[in-house]
Design an enzyme around this catalytic site. Structure first.
Site, mmCIF file in Angstrom:
data_model
loop_
_atom_site.group_PDB
_atom_site.id
_atom_site.type_symbol
_atom_site.label_atom_id
_atom_site.label_comp_id
_atom_site.label_asym_id
_atom_site.label_seq_id
_atom_site.Cartn_x
_atom_site.Cartn_y
_atom_site.Cartn_z
ATOM 1 N N ASP A 72 15.739 11.373 -34.253
ATOM 2 C CA ASP A 72 14.828 10.350 -34.772
ATOM 3 C C ASP A 72 15.136 8.972 -34.233
ATOM 4 O O ASP A 72 14.493 8.004 -34.590
ATOM 5 C CB ASP A 72 14.820 10.336 -36.303
ATOM 6 C CG ASP A 72 16.185 9.988 -36.893
ATOM 7 O OD1 ASP A 72 17.083 9.581 -36.131
ATOM 8 O OD2 ASP A 72 16.341 10.125 -38.117
ATOM 9 N N ASP A 82 17.809 17.692 -33.785
ATOM 10 C CA ASP A 82 18.284 17.313 -35.102
ATOM 11 C C ASP A 82 17.308 17.903 -36.116
ATOM 12 O O ASP A 82 16.173 18.246 -35.766
ATOM 13 C CB ASP A 82 18.323 15.784 -35.219
ATOM 14 C CG ASP A 82 18.718 15.329 -36.609
ATOM 15 O OD1 ASP A 82 19.755 15.787 -37.106
ATOM 16 O OD2 ASP A 82 17.956 14.541 -37.200
ATOM 17 N N ASP A 120 0.802 -1.218 0.000
ATOM 18 C CA ASP A 120 0.000 0.000 0.000
ATOM 19 C C ASP A 120 0.834 1.266 0.000
ATOM 20 O O ASP A 120 0.307 2.349 -0.221
ATOM 21 C CB ASP A 120 -0.929 0.018 1.219
ATOM 22 C CG ASP A 120 -1.835 -1.207 1.241
ATOM 23 O OD1 ASP A 120 -2.201 -1.676 0.153
ATOM 24 O OD2 ASP A 120 -2.150 -1.690 2.334
ATOM 25 N N CYS A 121 2.117 1.173 0.288
ATOM 26 C CA CYS A 121 2.966 2.364 0.265
ATOM 27 C C CYS A 121 4.402 1.934 -0.021
ATOM 28 O O CYS A 121 4.723 0.746 -0.049
ATOM 29 C CB CYS A 121 2.887 3.141 1.578
ATOM 30 S SG CYS A 121 3.648 2.288 2.971
ATOM 31 N N CYS A 169 6.182 6.995 12.026
ATOM 32 C CA CYS A 169 5.999 6.218 10.796
ATOM 33 C C CYS A 169 6.344 7.062 9.568
ATOM 34 O O CYS A 169 5.787 8.161 9.391
ATOM 35 C CB CYS A 169 4.562 5.720 10.697
ATOM 36 S SG CYS A 169 4.204 4.941 9.124
ATOM 37 N N ASP A 204 -0.836 10.322 10.736
ATOM 38 C CA ASP A 204 -0.141 9.395 9.838
ATOM 39 C C ASP A 204 -1.006 9.030 8.643
ATOM 40 O O ASP A 204 -0.580 9.140 7.485
ATOM 41 C CB ASP A 204 0.249 8.132 10.611
ATOM 42 C CG ASP A 204 0.849 7.083 9.696
ATOM 43 O OD1 ASP A 204 1.898 7.347 9.098
ATOM 44 O OD2 ASP A 204 0.224 6.005 9.552
ATOM 45 N N CYS A 262 6.349 -0.575 2.152
ATOM 46 C CA CYS A 262 6.082 -2.008 1.998
ATOM 47 C C CYS A 262 7.152 -2.660 1.114
ATOM 48 O O CYS A 262 7.554 -3.802 1.350
ATOM 49 C CB CYS A 262 4.703 -2.237 1.383
ATOM 50 S SG CYS A 262 3.331 -1.634 2.388
ATOM 51 N N CYS A 288 5.671 6.415 6.327
ATOM 52 C CA CYS A 288 4.969 5.966 5.117
ATOM 53 C C CYS A 288 4.713 7.098 4.132
ATOM 54 O O CYS A 288 4.994 6.998 2.944
ATOM 55 C CB CYS A 288 3.643 5.301 5.496
ATOM 56 S SG CYS A 288 3.826 3.623 6.125
#
Length: 746
Positions: A606, A407, A9-10, A363, A692, A13, A365
């Site tokens: 290119d 270019d 989730d963040c 924390c 948090d 993790c 996070c």
């Protein structure tokens, strides 16, 4: 080995899983992509560990894991087999995070109800709710500590909740557990929303296709079963199931999912089509040119996934910072708990309570998520508009460039010559001069010859048959048309083969000053000039507007070319560009190095002959149109071949950088405020949890704003409109060091 990981989730993790896997014997390399939830693990030779041990390690940390099916094997579907329907994404209450919210919610409700009915039992009811609710987090914290991550948010929250019980704050401890569970669920929902971009790309390719056999029979097969050279039928309203080439039919195709171009593009036999584009009107038969795993959508998805997996410089710095931030705040919490009671005679319960609240503020996070969330959203927003960027480092750097070097051929110009002038010399009308020139060139494969024949056909002029054709290499083509011996050649050759009058030479010189390639039509038998034809590789329709947009952003634009100075000036002047001409590849490299004194340098080419310069610049940007070279060369690719998209790319990068800075301010500012209020006793445990979760939610929602990016702040005037404040002659040689020795012919 490749795995699918669930429950990240963040950004922190990712660190937890990487730390745990790095401690396993035999693991040589780990690549974990938060955005796509994909894990790649490389094992050292002779390693005894297997996939099961890796899955078990991840699951012990509280995440889901499964071995990812081999993509090549997955595409080996049998003919006629119906694809398995993809399961619908689970609802929030069906996820692990959802269940962790529902259980504490029920316990909290029951505890409050019992406490109202039996007030004397309130403490014990809330304590029971805390113990049951915190148990999964205690288990996860213990597993993380054993795996090398002792300072996890689960550890901090568990310590705070259990500590609150010890000092008699059972009701507030229960609120901490419940609020933390809700915050984790909100993070999960927001993270899933951020990942929706990749899933939407993958869903563009239809699951089935109508394959045609040799007799024209139709059979519905999985799109993954298509092979190169298969023929497929694409009806009006269908999505094209694979990259291919149209064999029969004509239609307009909506390619906006791939290139971002909103206007359908007309296609006919011989034209290429992209998987995922929508057939608007006609029935098409398409020959498959790429297998499912290698089509344009698949390659774009792969490159976006790789880009999201690569960490931006800011993200790497924040990760290093957060590794020291959490232990530092924990040490501060310990001092808050001990110093006032021991040294100042403070009240133990009060200062223990404040110290526990500080644990929750420790924390990191939101801080760790601040950069990758913005980078992932920026990359996804760019992909939607045909701006493909390969990683956070490139996305950050593009917004900081001070000079963009272009270019000429194939970048500022379309790379395809067009006939600009057909001028009679003598009594022949213009259409007859055009017909004779086209007849002479009808058997040639030279790009100028193709342009001349196409121009004649577009003008409705018949192309006469030519006999006894021959060529003088690099000088002229010769043939007989209607009994006349004619030739079309360079002005230098014509001056040797015939007498050019002063008026004819003046017209040739005037055309060449405009940057045009001139050919002279001769009657060889009578040594007589019959007419002139001129070509030029014209600037792209949006080139002037794109250069103006870059200059409006404060970015200097410069053109480097190997062409001659007259041609370079003819292209650069109307665009308001500085330029350097007659450059060899090594000259371009030297000039790019010299330009670094003015800031970071981006090179736009290119993607083929500009490879050395693209690699030498701080950022290489390829004009690609979805080709292999554009997707695999340089740091970014402009899939729509629009010069104006360079300015949009700079604007997107700057918007992403601003978003990152905002996120860092949100993350650190909110925690700083609650750190102060907690020390002063204004806020407590449950507000610390809200701080948090709130910071993480703010960071994620702010990053998601980038998905609405549409080039805001980049004012791009219509193509062909003069650049404000610049006369047409504003182009000039660039004030940068000139090469010592130039190739005389460009």
């Amino acid at each position: 080995m490749r795995f699918d990981v669930e429950g990240m989730d963040c950004g922190s993790c990712v660190g937890k899983i990487e730390t745990a896997l790095a401690r396993l014997p035999g693991v040589a390399d780990i690549r974990l992509n938060f955005a796509t939830q994909q894990l790649d693990v490389a094992l050292a030779p002779g390693a005894a560990i297997g996939a099961d041990e890796i899955v078990q390690t991840i699951e012990r940390l509280g995440f889901g894991a499964a071995v990812r099916p081999d993509e090549a094997a997955a595409s080996e579907a049998e003919d006629g087999a119906q694809p398995q329907p993809q399961p619908a994404p689970p609802r929030w209450w069906q996820t692990r995070r959802g269940r962790q919210v529902l259980a504490p919610s029920g316990l909290m409700g029951a505890a409050y109800a019992v406490s109202l009915l039996v007030p004397v039992a309130a403490f014990w009811i809330f304590m029971l709710a805390v113990l049951i609710g915190v148990l999964p987090f205690v288990r996860q914290a213990w597993a993380l500590a054993r795996a090398g991550s002792p300072f996890s948010i689960e550890t901090l929250m568990s310590a705070a909740a259990l500590g609150a019980l010890l000092i008699g704050e059972a009701a507030e401890a229960a609120a901490v557990v419940w609020l933390f569970s809700v915050g984790e669920l909100l993070e999960s929902v927001a993270a899933d929303r951020a990942r929706a971009g990749i899933r939407s790309l993958a869903s563009l390719v239809p699951s089935t296709a109508i394959r045609l056999d040799a007799q024209g029979g139709q059979r519905t097969v999985p799109a993954a079963a298509l092979r190169v050279d298969d023929r497929v039928l694409v009806r009006p309203g269908d999505r094209v199931p694979a990259d291919g080439v149209i064999l029969q039919g004509a239609s307009s195709l909506d390619e906006s999912p791939i290139t971002g171009e909103s206007i359908p593009r007309a296609k006919r036999a011989g034209d290429g089509v992209f998987a995922g584009s929508v057939n608007v009107e006609g029935v098409l038969q398409v020959r498959v040119s790429r297998a499912a795993a290698d089509n344009t959508i698949a390659r774009i998805i792969h490159l976006v996934e790789e880009a999201q997996a690569s960490k931006a410089p800011t993200a790497r710095f924040i990760e290093r910072f957060s590794r020291g931030y959490t232990p530092a705040v924990m040490a501060l919490a310990a001092l808050v708990m001990l110093v006032p009671p021991l040294a100042l005679g403070g009240d133990w319960p009060t200062w223990l309570y404040r110290g526990l609240a500080l644990l929750l503020i420790a924390c990191p996070c939101a801080l760790v998520l601040s950069t990758p969330a913005a980078i992932a959203s920026g990359l996804a927003a760019g992909t939607r508009h045909g701006l493909l960027v390969k990683g956070g480092h490139a996305l950050e750097t593009i917004g900081r460039v001070g000079v963009v070097v272009f270019d000429k051929t194939g970048t500022l110009t379309a790379g395809v010559p067009h006939v600009t002038d057909v001028l009679p010399v003598g009594d022949l009308p213009e259409h007859e001069v055009l017909a004779l020139c086209a007849g002479l060139e009808s058997g040639s494969s030279h790009p100028l010859a193709h342009a001349l024949v196409a121009h004649a056909r577009a003008a409705g002029v018949g192309v006469p048959a030519a006999a006894h054709a021959s060529a003088s290499a690099g000088r002229a083509v010769h043939a007989e048309i209607a009994g006349r011996r004619l030739a079309l050649g360079s002005p230098g050759w014509a001056a040797e083969a015939a007498v050019l009058t002063a008026g004819t030479q003046a017209r040739i010189d005037a055309l060449q000053r405009e940057g045009k390639t001139v050919s002279v039509l001769l009657d060889e038998e009578h040594r007589e000039v019959l007419g002139l034809a001129a070509w030029r590789d014209e600037p792209r329709p949006d080139a002037q507007a794109g250069v103006a947009a870059l200059q409006a952003l404060g970015v200097e634009a410069l053109m480097l070319t190997g062409d001659n100075p007259r041609t370079a000036q003819a292209i650069a002047d109307p665009l308001g560009l500085a330029y350097q001409a007659e450059l060899l590849p090594q000259d371009k490299l030297r000039l790019i190095d010299a330009l670094r004194g003015r800031g970071r340098v981006a090179m736009v080419g290119d993607g083929i002959n500009d490879a050395p310069a693209l690699a030498a610049a701080d950022v290489g940007i390829a004009m690609g149109g979805g080709t292999d070279v554009a997707l695999e060369t340089a740091d970014a690719a402009l899939l729509q071949d629009r010069v104006a998209d360079v300015a949009r790319l700079v604007a997107l990068s700057r918007a992403t950088l601003a978003n990152i800075h905002q996120n860092v301010v949100f993350a650190l500012g909110l925690k700083g405020v609650f750190l102060l209020t907690t020390l002063l006793g204004v806020t407590g445990l449950w507000m610390a949890v809200l701080a948090d979760a709130g910071a993480t939610a703010l960071v994620t929602l702010n990053a998601l704003r980038l998905l609405r990016f549409k080039g805001a702040g980049v004012s791009i005037p219509p193509a062909g409109r003069p650049v404000a404040g610049r006369p047409p002659s504003a182009g000039r040689p660039a004030p940068c060091p000139a090469p010592q020795k130039l190739h005389p012919g460009g």
